[in-house]
Design a protein around this motif. Sequence first.
Motif, mmCIF file in Angstrom:
data_model
loop_
_atom_site.group_PDB
_atom_site.id
_atom_site.type_symbol
_atom_site.label_atom_id
_atom_site.label_comp_id
_atom_site.label_asym_id
_atom_site.label_seq_id
_atom_site.Cartn_x
_atom_site.Cartn_y
_atom_site.Cartn_z
ATOM 1 N N GLU A 91 1.076 -1.213 0.208
ATOM 2 C CA GLU A 91 0.132 0.209 0.221
ATOM 3 C C GLU A 91 0.801 1.387 0.004
ATOM 4 O O GLU A 91 0.477 2.129 -0.294
ATOM 5 C CB GLU A 91 -1.312 -0.155 1.134
ATOM 6 C CG GLU A 91 -1.847 -0.815 0.908
ATOM 7 C CD GLU A 91 -2.732 -0.616 -0.337
ATOM 8 O OE1 GLU A 91 -3.135 0.346 -0.879
ATOM 9 O OE2 GLU A 91 -3.536 -1.569 -0.745
ATOM 10 N N LYS A 92 1.938 1.225 0.850
ATOM 11 C CA LYS A 92 2.777 2.289 0.867
ATOM 12 C C LYS A 92 3.354 3.164 -0.871
ATOM 13 O O LYS A 92 3.610 3.641 -1.260
ATOM 14 C CB LYS A 92 3.635 2.318 1.401
ATOM 15 C CG LYS A 92 4.926 3.694 2.212
ATOM 16 C CD LYS A 92 5.812 3.154 3.154
ATOM 17 C CE LYS A 92 6.290 4.697 3.797
ATOM 18 N NZ LYS A 92 7.577 3.854 4.975
ATOM 19 N N LYS A 109 2.573 1.751 -3.088
ATOM 20 C CA LYS A 109 1.012 2.327 -4.143
ATOM 21 C C LYS A 109 1.136 3.616 -3.987
ATOM 22 O O LYS A 109 0.801 4.341 -4.813
ATOM 23 C CB LYS A 109 -0.399 1.975 -4.214
ATOM 24 C CG LYS A 109 -0.144 0.415 -4.363
ATOM 25 C CD LYS A 109 -1.692 -1.177 -3.976
ATOM 26 C CE LYS A 109 -1.718 -1.530 -4.119
ATOM 27 N NZ LYS A 109 -2.539 -2.687 -4.008
ATOM 28 N N SER A 110 1.038 4.532 -3.462
ATOM 29 C CA SER A 110 0.993 5.318 -2.769
ATOM 30 C C SER A 110 2.506 6.794 -3.449
ATOM 31 O O SER A 110 2.095 7.078 -4.164
ATOM 32 C CB SER A 110 1.065 6.345 -1.300
ATOM 33 O OG SER A 110 0.673 7.198 -0.643
ATOM 34 N N THR A 111 3.120 6.049 -3.544
ATOM 35 C CA THR A 111 4.362 6.483 -3.538
ATOM 36 C C THR A 111 4.347 6.738 -5.374
ATOM 37 O O THR A 111 4.870 7.908 -6.526
ATOM 38 C CB THR A 111 5.553 5.752 -3.241
ATOM 39 O OG1 THR A 111 6.169 5.630 -2.175
ATOM 40 C CG2 THR A 111 7.412 6.451 -4.053
ATOM 41 N N SER A 135 1.614 6.684 -7.520
ATOM 42 C CA SER A 135 0.738 7.597 -7.914
ATOM 43 C C SER A 135 1.006 8.504 -7.972
ATOM 44 O O SER A 135 0.847 9.837 -9.040
ATOM 45 C CB SER A 135 -0.522 7.191 -7.143
ATOM 46 O OG SER A 135 -0.418 7.558 -5.749
ATOM 47 N N SER A 136 1.983 9.118 -7.051
ATOM 48 C CA SER A 136 3.045 10.258 -6.955
ATOM 49 C C SER A 136 3.597 10.651 -8.349
ATOM 50 O O SER A 136 4.058 11.372 -8.207
ATOM 51 C CB SER A 136 3.760 10.543 -5.841
ATOM 52 O OG SER A 136 4.589 10.634 -5.432
#
Length: 232
Positions: free
Chosen positions: A123-124, A126-128, A130-131
Motif C-alpha cells: 500500500e505504501k 502504491k502511494s509513492t 501514484s505521485s
Amino acid sequence: MVIDVYKVKVPHQLDNWVLEKAVDNLTANYKEKILSLRKKEDQIRSLFGSLLIKKLQNELRIVSDIEINYYGKPYFKDNNAFFFNISHSKDYVTCAIASQPVGIDIEYIKPIDFSICEFIFSEKEKSTFSSLSKRDKLNYLLLIWTLKESYLKMMGIGLNLELHRLSVTIRNGNISLFLNGFKEAAYFYYIKIENSYYLSICVNKSFQKVNIHEICNNDLITSILPNISNLP
C-alpha cells in the motif's frame, strides 16, 4: 564480503549446428534443461547461462555439483564457501557469486501494463507510485520489482511469497525491505546497465564492495568449441 557480478551479452542469433554442438558438450542436467525450452532465443540464453556457470566453476576451482532446491534455485552441493544466482533478460545473462546466499535479478526497461502493480506493490509503494510521472512510474516499478525478486531469489523461495507482502523503502540511497511490517535482514545493491536494464542484488549480510565483470560471449563458446569464433 565482496560480491562479484558477471554479465555476458548474448548473441541475437546462433547457427543451429553451433547451438547443438555446444549443448552436446554440456553435462546431462544442463543439456536437458536447455532442450526443454521451446523457443530458440530461450535456449541460447540458457546455454550462455550454463557456460557462464561452468567458466566460473573452473576459474574458482569449484568442484561441487550443482543441485536444485525444492523451489527451483540452483546451488553448489556441499559447498558453503560459494553461493551463486543467475538471471537473464533480453540481451543479458548475469550471475552473482558471494560467500553468503545471494540473489540477482535483471529486467529490461520496456513499457508495462501498470495494472500489474496491484500484485507487486504494498500500500505504501502504491502511494509513492501514484505521485510519480509516467516515465518515473516505469523506472520505480522495475526498480522495486527487481529488488523484491533479488530478495526472493536470495532466500531461495522463488515467487512463492506474494510480492505485495514485501515493502521497500529507499531513503538517501539506503534500501530497507519489510515483510508484513517487520524489517528483514536484506542488503541491496542496484545499477542501471546501458540505461536500458535494472539489475538488483540482495544478500543477507552487509557487504563492502560489488565488482562488475564483463564476459565476452565468444570466449564462453570457444571454451568448449575452440574452433568457433566471431559470433554475431
